[in-house]
Write a protein that holds these residues in place. Structure first.
Motif, mmCIF file in Angstrom:
data_model
loop_
_atom_site.group_PDB
_atom_site.id
_atom_site.type_symbol
_atom_site.label_atom_id
_atom_site.label_comp_id
_atom_site.label_asym_id
_atom_site.label_seq_id
_atom_site.Cartn_x
_atom_site.Cartn_y
_atom_site.Cartn_z
ATOM 1 N N GLY A 1 2.360 -59.366 29.198
ATOM 2 C CA GLY A 1 1.852 -58.135 29.802
ATOM 3 C C GLY A 1 0.859 -57.425 28.897
ATOM 4 N N SER B 1 -2.267 -55.961 27.203
ATOM 5 C CA SER B 1 -3.582 -55.630 27.760
ATOM 6 C C SER B 1 -4.493 -54.868 26.806
ATOM 7 C CB SER B 1 -3.444 -54.906 29.092
ATOM 8 O OG SER B 1 -3.118 -53.566 28.878
ATOM 9 N N GLN C 1 -6.397 -65.443 27.033
ATOM 10 C CA GLN C 1 -6.458 -64.013 27.285
ATOM 11 C C GLN C 1 -6.953 -63.271 26.054
ATOM 12 O OE1 GLN C 1 -2.831 -61.876 27.693
ATOM 13 N NE2 GLN C 1 -3.781 -60.186 28.812
ATOM 14 N N CYS D 1 1.564 -52.995 26.016
ATOM 15 C CA CYS D 1 2.017 -53.614 27.254
ATOM 16 C C CYS D 1 2.304 -52.484 28.236
ATOM 17 C CB CYS D 1 3.265 -54.436 27.000
ATOM 18 S SG CYS D 1 3.966 -55.086 28.531
ATOM 19 N N ALA E 1 2.826 -52.031 31.369
ATOM 20 C CA ALA E 1 3.807 -52.051 32.458
ATOM 21 C C ALA E 1 5.200 -51.667 31.988
ATOM 22 C CB ALA E 1 3.842 -53.441 33.097
ATOM 23 N N GLN F 1 -5.744 -53.308 32.316
ATOM 24 C CA GLN F 1 -4.854 -54.059 33.203
ATOM 25 C C GLN F 1 -3.394 -53.659 32.987
ATOM 26 O OE1 GLN F 1 -4.468 -58.169 32.300
ATOM 27 N NE2 GLN F 1 -3.755 -58.716 34.354
ATOM 28 N N LYS G 1 0.000 -55.317 33.892
ATOM 29 C CA LYS G 1 0.608 -56.506 34.463
ATOM 30 C C LYS G 1 2.124 -56.475 34.279
ATOM 31 C CE LYS G 1 0.594 -61.512 33.817
ATOM 32 N NZ LYS G 1 0.211 -62.510 32.797
ATOM 33 N N THR G 2 2.829 -56.573 35.404
ATOM 34 C CA THR G 2 4.285 -56.507 35.368
ATOM 35 C C THR G 2 4.868 -57.837 34.907
ATOM 36 O OG1 THR G 2 4.199 -54.984 37.220
ATOM 37 C CG2 THR G 2 6.322 -56.009 36.755
ATOM 38 N N VAL G 3 5.705 -57.785 33.878
ATOM 39 C CA VAL G 3 6.343 -59.029 33.419
ATOM 40 C C VAL G 3 7.865 -58.940 33.365
ATOM 41 C CG1 VAL G 3 4.329 -59.902 32.153
ATOM 42 C CG2 VAL G 3 5.965 -58.404 30.991
ATOM 43 N N GLU H 1 6.347 -54.871 41.317
ATOM 44 C CA GLU H 1 5.187 -54.430 40.529
ATOM 45 C C GLU H 1 5.373 -53.007 40.044
ATOM 46 O OE1 GLU H 1 0.994 -54.747 41.677
ATOM 47 O OE2 GLU H 1 1.605 -56.628 42.656
ATOM 48 N N ASN I 1 6.171 -63.601 35.772
ATOM 49 C CA ASN I 1 4.739 -63.731 35.451
ATOM 50 C C ASN I 1 4.501 -64.089 33.987
ATOM 51 O OD1 ASN I 1 4.251 -62.882 38.091
ATOM 52 N ND2 ASN I 1 4.233 -60.730 37.448
ATOM 53 N N SER I 2 5.423 -64.781 33.390
ATOM 54 C CA SER I 2 5.322 -65.062 31.968
ATOM 55 C C SER I 2 5.402 -66.556 31.658
ATOM 56 C CB SER I 2 6.421 -64.320 31.199
ATOM 57 O OG SER I 2 6.300 -62.931 31.350
#
Length: 848
Positions: free
Chosen positions: A256, A258, A317, A339, A341, A356, A358-360, A371, A385-386
Motif C-alpha cells: 500500500g 504510496s 513501483q 501507507c 490506506a 494513491q 491503495k487498500t491492502v 476499499e 491486493n498484496s
RNA sequence: GGGCGAGUGGCGGAAUUGGUAGACGCGUUGGUCUUAGGAACCAAUAGUGCAAGCUGUGAAGGUUCGAGUCCUUUCUCGCCUACCA
C-alpha cells in the motif's frame, strides 16, 4: 479544667525529641530496616501546604513503622541548585548561595515545627561542595564507562532563560519554567547514555509491585518500545542518494506504499541547503510544528523532491519522496514509509497531495473488494491486493511473515525501536554542579584528574552578564592540566542529576571519600517507601532508576537493582479562587463571607466572584500559609486536618471550617483524656461491663492497622473520631480501672503517628514513659457471641436478627419461623431455596 | 487521536472477598445552657410517604439467590500524553 495548650506541649516534645535524638538512624542488622523518603524540597523560601501534606504522610508512615519495630531511616535534604536562586540573586543583587542557605534555614525551622520524625543529622544540600564533589566523581566514572558523551545536536533553546531544555522540559513548545516559545539551536552538549538501558528500564518496571500502575504505564509509554522492521528503500533521481532507511511497525502494508516522507533535518536536506523553496518550507515547519493549535489541527504539509523511492517488494513501483512536517528526526531514521490506506496520518497527507490510496488490509467481515474511503483502516483483518502476501492474518502473522521475507531478500531486518532519547545534561547556568571536564588548546576533551576534585563554583560572579555567567569567569575558566593550558567546561549539570542519587547519599551523608559506602547502601537501600507528587512520574523517577543502573554497570556490588521499592504519589492541596469586581485575584484572607455572600474585606460593596477550587498557586493567590496555620492551631491539628478530608492520593480541598474542626477535636480529645485519667484514679475494682471496651479496642486496632497499612489515612482519622465517640460514652460506665488504663494506653499509641505531640503528652501522663510498641490485636476479643443476621426474602432485606454466632441454617430458620416475620412474609408460602452465608445472612426464595 | 482514572446525600468522603449502602467529618435544622457567641452539649439529617413501605451509588442492559463492587454498551468529568512511523 485547663484547655489544651498546644504551644507548650508541642514545644516540649519537639525539644525532647531533638535532645534525645530519637529519630537518629543507625545500622542495626538484627532489625528489619525501613527507609522512608519523601521527595526533598526545593528551598524556594517557605514551605507550602503541599509540603505539609507530603511530609505528614511520610511522617505517619515512619512513626508507625518505628512503633512496629522497624529500624527506620527518615531523612531530609534540599534540592538546592537551580534557576530560582540565580534569578532571585540577580534581581536582589545577592549571592545565590546566601539566598539558598537562608531559605534552607527558614524552611528547616518550619519543618521542625511540624514535629516530623526526621534524622536531621543526615541532612544534605545538593549545592554544598561536600555533596556535588561526589557527583563530579560519578560523572567521571560514567565517562570512563562510556555512559557519558558529547555531541553536537539541535537543542531546545529557551530564549528567556538563555538555556537548553531537555525534551521533557518543553511543554507544548514552551519552556516549562519561563513559558517562552522554544527555539532550535545547534550546540555541543553532554549526554548521559540513558537509552542504553531502555530495555532494562522497561523490564525493571515489572518488579516494581508497589508502584502505582499509572506511573508504570507513563514510564512505559515514555520509553516507548516498538517492534518492527528497518527497511532500505532504493532511490532514483537527480541526487547522489542511493537509499533511504526507514523504521516501520507495519512492513506488512508495503503493497500500500504510496510515498516516502523525510524529516526536514534528514541528512538528505543538505542537498537542498540552497533551495529557497525548501528553506521556506523548513521555516514553516519549525513554526507550525510546535504550537498547540498546529498540533491540534494536525495539518500535514510536504515538500516534494524529485527523488523516487522503489518498493522493495514490487520493484516496478516508484513513489515520490517528500519532506514533511510530521516526521521527527529523532525517532527511527527520520524517515517514514507512507501507507495512506492504513494510517490516518498518511491518509491525511495523501489526500492533500493527491497520492494513491491503495487498500491492502480488509477487516474480517468484509469481502476482497473492500476499499478504504474516508478514513484509514488500522484494525485487524487479512491482507489483500498484496500478491504473495495475500491472505495473511493482520497484524501478527502478516508482520512476522513480511519481515521474514524482507530479511531473506536482504531488503530489511527485524528491529526494536525505542522512543527514549539520551539525557542531555548540559545547562548554561551558574547555579549548578560544574562539569568536571576541560578542553585543551586543540579542543580535545580532558577529564579533570580525580585528585583535583571538587571543582568549586567561583564566588562573587557577575550574574548580570548575558547567557552563562561562568563564561565570563576567566580566572576560573583557565587551568593547567599536565602542564598544559586548558579551558574548563562552563556548562553545569541539569539539577535532575543532583536528585538522581540523593537517596544514596542519605545512607552515608558524611562519607568523604566517595558518595556512599557499599555497606551502608546495601543495608538501607532500596527506599522502602518513596512519597511525592505525580509530576515527577517520568523524569525524576526514570533518571533515578537510570542512575542505579549506570552506577551498578560493570560493578556487581549493588544488592538492589531499583532505587524505590514502593512509590506513593500524593494529591495536591486545593483552594477556591477569588476575584474582585476588577478581576484581580484575591487571597482567602482578603475575602469574607457575610450573609452567604462573599465580599472583599473592608470593602463591603465589592462582591467577590468565587472560582473553582484549584491547586494552590501564588499566581492565583489561593494559598494558605502553613506557618500561620500552625501558629494558630498547632502542628497536631494541622496534621490531623491535612489527612482527614480526602484519600492521600487524591487532591484535597483546604477548608477553614475543616481546619477549625480538627483544632476543636484536639481540645475534645484533651477533655476526654482528663476524664479518663480521673476515672482511672478512682481505682475501680469491679469487673462489670469491661468486655465492651476490650472488644472495641481490639476491633479498632484491627481496623486502624489495616487502614494504616493501606494508606487509607483519611479513614484512620475517621477511626480516631469513632474512638472518641465510643470512649466518651463508655468512660461514664463503671469500668475496672486497670482495664481502662490498659486499653486507653493502646488507644493513645494509635494516635502517635498522626498527632505525636498530643499522644506523647497523654501517654507520658499515663505511664511516665516513652517507649512503646504497636498494640497487638487479641483475637479473643474480636469474637462476638451474637451476630447480626440479614434476613432476605427473595433477595430483599426484610429484617436483621441478632443471633448466636455460628448458628446453623436449620436453627436460624426455626428462629425466623417463630418471628413475626414469618406471619408477614412466609404464611402459606413454600420455601423453594435457601441461601445461607454463615454469620452473615440468609436469603429465602419463596413463591410470590 | 492515544492512555489512565473517577462518577455514591447539600459538601468532602466510607463500604477488605459480590452479602445491612451512606462510616467519619463539614454544613443545615431543632433543642439545652449562656449577657452574647463564629463557644459547649443533646438530638435529627439520602429521597418520598402519617405509616407499613417504596425508590435510591451518572444512564441502559446483563450475570447472580444477591451488584456501588463483576461483564457489555453509553454519557459526563478529571489527569497524563501527543504527528513515535
Amino acid at each position: 479544667m485547663d484547655r489544651y495548650n498546644f504551644k507548650i506541649v508541642e514545644n516540649k516534645w519537639q525539644e525532647k525529641w531533638q535532645k534525645s535524638k530519637v529519630f537518629k538512624a543507625k545500622i542495626d542488622k538484627s532489625k528489619k530496616k525501613f527507609y522512608c523518603l519523601e521527595m526533598f524540597p526545593y528551598p524556594s523560601g517557605k514551605i507550602h501546604m503541599g509540603h505539609v501534606r507530603n511530609y505528614t504522610i511520610g511522617d505517619v508512615l515512619s512513626r508507625y513503622k518505628s512503633l512496629k519495630g522497624f529500624n527506620v531511616m527518615h531523612p531530609m535534604g534540599w534540592d538546592a541548585f537551580g534557576m530560582p536562586a540565580e534569578n532571585a540573586a540577580r534581581e536582589n543583587n545577592l549571592d545565590p548561595k546566601e539566598w539558598t542557605n537562608e531559605n534552607i534555614s527558614t524552611m528547616k525551622k518550619q519543618l521542625k515545627r511540624l514535629g516530623l520524625s526526621i534524622d536531621w543529622d543526615r541532612e544534605i544540600s545538593t549545592c554544598s561542595e561536600e555533596y556535588y564533589k561526589h557527583q563530579q566523581l560519578f560523572f567521571l566514572e560514567l565517562f570512563e564507562k562510556g555512559l557519558v558523551y558529547r555531541k553536537e545536536n539541535y537543542v531546545n533553546w529557551d530564549p528567556v532563560d538563555q538555556t537548553v531544555l531537555a525534551n521533557e522540559q518543553v511543554i507544548d513548545g514552551k519552556g516549562w519554567r519561563s513559558g517562552a516559545i522554544v527555539e532550535r539551536k545547534k550546540l555541543n552538549q553532554w549526554f548521559f547514555n540513558i537509552s542504553k538501558f531502555s530495555e532494562d528500564l522497561l523490564k525493571g518496571l515489572d518488579e516494581l509491585e508497589e508502584w502505582p500502575n499509572k506511573v508504570k504505564i507513563m514510564q512505559k509509554n515514555w520509553i516507548g518500545k516498538s517492534f518492527g522492521c528497518e527497511i532500505s528503500f532504493q532511490t532514483e533521481g537527480e541526487l547522489p542518494v542511493k537509499e533511504i532507511k526507514c523504521f516501520t511497525t507495519r512492513p506488512d502494508t508495503l503493497f500500500g506504499f504510496s510515498f516516502l516522507a523525510l524529516s526536514v533535518d534528514h541528512e538528505i536536506s543538505k542537498y537542498f541547503s540552497k533551495d529557497k523553496e525548501f528553506l521556506k518550507f523548513r521555516d514553516a515547519c519549525s513554526k507550525t510544528g510546535t504550537t498547540e493549535e498546529a498540533i491540534a489541527i494536525g495539518e500535514k504539509i510536504g515538500f516534494k523532491t524529485k527523488l523516487l523511492a522503489i518498493n522493495p517488494l514490487n520493484p516496478n513501483q516508484k513513489v515520490p519522496v517528500f519532506f514533511a512536517n510530521f516526521v521527527l528526526m529523532d525517532y527511527g531514521f527520520g524517515a517514514v514509509f507512507g501507507c495512506p490506506a492504513h494510517d490516518q496520518r498518511d491518509f491525511d497527507f495523501a489526500k492533500k497531495y493527491n497520492l494513491q490510496i491503495k487498500t491492502v488490509v480488509k477487516p474480517d467481515n468484509e469481502n476482497d473488494n473492500f476499499e478504504v474511503k474516508d478514513k484509514a483502516y488500522s484494525g485487524a483483518g487479512v491482507l489483500i491486493n498484496s500478491e504473495f502476501l495475500n491472505g495473511l492474518k493482520v497484524p501478527n502473522d502478516s508482520i512476522l511473515k513480511t519481515i521474514d521475507i524482507l530479511e531473506k531478500k536482504k531488503l530489511g531486518k527485524k528491529k526494536v525501536n525505542f522512543r527514549l532519547k539520551d539525557w542531555g545534561v548540559s545547562r548554561q547556568r551558574y547555579w549548578g554542579c560544574p562539569i568536571p571536564i576541560a578542553y585543551n588548546e586543540n579542543g580535545h576533551v580532558m577529564p579533570i584528574p580525580k585528585n583535583q576534585l571538587p571543582i568549586k563554583l567561583p564566588e562573587n560572579v557577575n550574574l548580570n552578564s548575558k547567557g552563562n555567567p561562568l563564561d565570563s569567569e576567566n580566572e576560573w575558566k583557565n587551568i593547567i592540566i599536565d602542564g598544559k593550558k586548558c579551558i574548563r567546561e562552563t556548562d553545569t549539570l541539569d539539577t535532575f542529576v543532583c536528585s538522581s542519587w540523593y537517596y544514596l547519599r542519605f545512607c552515608s551523608p558524611k562519607e568523604e571519600e566517595y558518595g556512599f559506602t557499599q555497606d551502608e547502601i546495601n543495608y538501607w537501600m532500596p527506599v522502602d517507601q518513596y512519597i511525592g507528587g505525580v509530576e515527577h512520574a517520568i523524569l525524576h523517577l526514570l533518571y533515578s532508576r537510570f542512575f542505579i543502573k549506570a552506577l551498578g554497570f560493570k560493578n556487581n556490588n549493588f544488592k538492589f537493582t531499583e532505587p524505590f521499592k514502593g512509590l506513593f504519589t500524593q494529591g495536591m492541596v486545593c483552594h477556591e479562587t477569588y476575584k474582585d469586581q476588577n478581576n484581580n485575584w484575591l487571597s482567602p484572607e482578603e475575602v469574607e463571607l457575610v450573609e452567604n455572600q462573599y465580599r472583599k474585606k473592608n470593602d463591603p460593596t465589592n462582591k467577590v466572584k468565587v472560582g473553582p477550587s484549584e491547586s494552590m498557586s501564588k499566581s492565583k493567590k489561593n494559598v494558605i500559609d502553613p506557618e500561620k496555620i500552625i501558629e494558630n492551631f498547632g502542628a497536631d491539628a494541622v496534621r490531623l486536618f491535612i489527612l482527614s478530608d480526602s484519600p492521600p492520593e487524591k487532591d484535597v480541598q483546604w477548608s477553614e471550617q475543616g481546619m477549625l474542626a480538627s483544632y476543636k477535636f484536639i481540645q475534645k480529645l484533651w477533655l476526654l483524656n482528663e476524664k479518663v485519667k480521673k476515672k482511672i484514679k478512682l481505682d475501680i475494682k469491679e469487673i462489670y461491663n469491661n468486655s465492651d471496651l476490650e472488644k472495641f479496642t481490639n476491633q479498632i486496632i484491627n481496623k486502624y492497622t489495616y487502614n494504616l497499612e493501606n494508606f487509607n489515612y483519611n479513614v484512620i482519622i475517621a477511626n480516631i473520631y469513632e474512638i472518641y465517640n465510643f470512649l466518651n460514652k463508655e468512660v461514664d460506665k463503671n469500668i475496672n480501672s486497670e482495664t481502662l488504663k490498659k486499653n486507653y494506653r493502646k488507644i493513645l499509641i494509635l494516635y502517635l503517628p498522626v498527632i505525636p505531640h498530643f499522644a506523647s503528652e497523654c501517654l507520658f501522663d499515663l505511664e511516665y514513659d516513652d517507649k512503646f510498641d504497636w498494640p497487638k490485636v487479641n483475637a479473643n476479643f474480636l469474637k462476638e457471641d451474637k451476630v447480626d443476621f440479614v434476613i432476605q426474602i427473595n433477595g430483599k432485606k426484610r429484617a436483621i436478627l441478632k443471633e448466636n454466632k455460628d448458628i446453623d441454617q436449620e436453627s436460624l430458620l426455626v428462629k425466623i419461623k417463630s418471628n413475626k416475620l414469618s406471619e408477614k412474609y412466609l404464611k402459606n408460602k413454600s420455601i423453594n431455596k435457601i441461601i445461607f452465608v454463615k454469620n452473615r445472612l440468609i436469603n429465602l426464595i419463596i413463591n410470590e
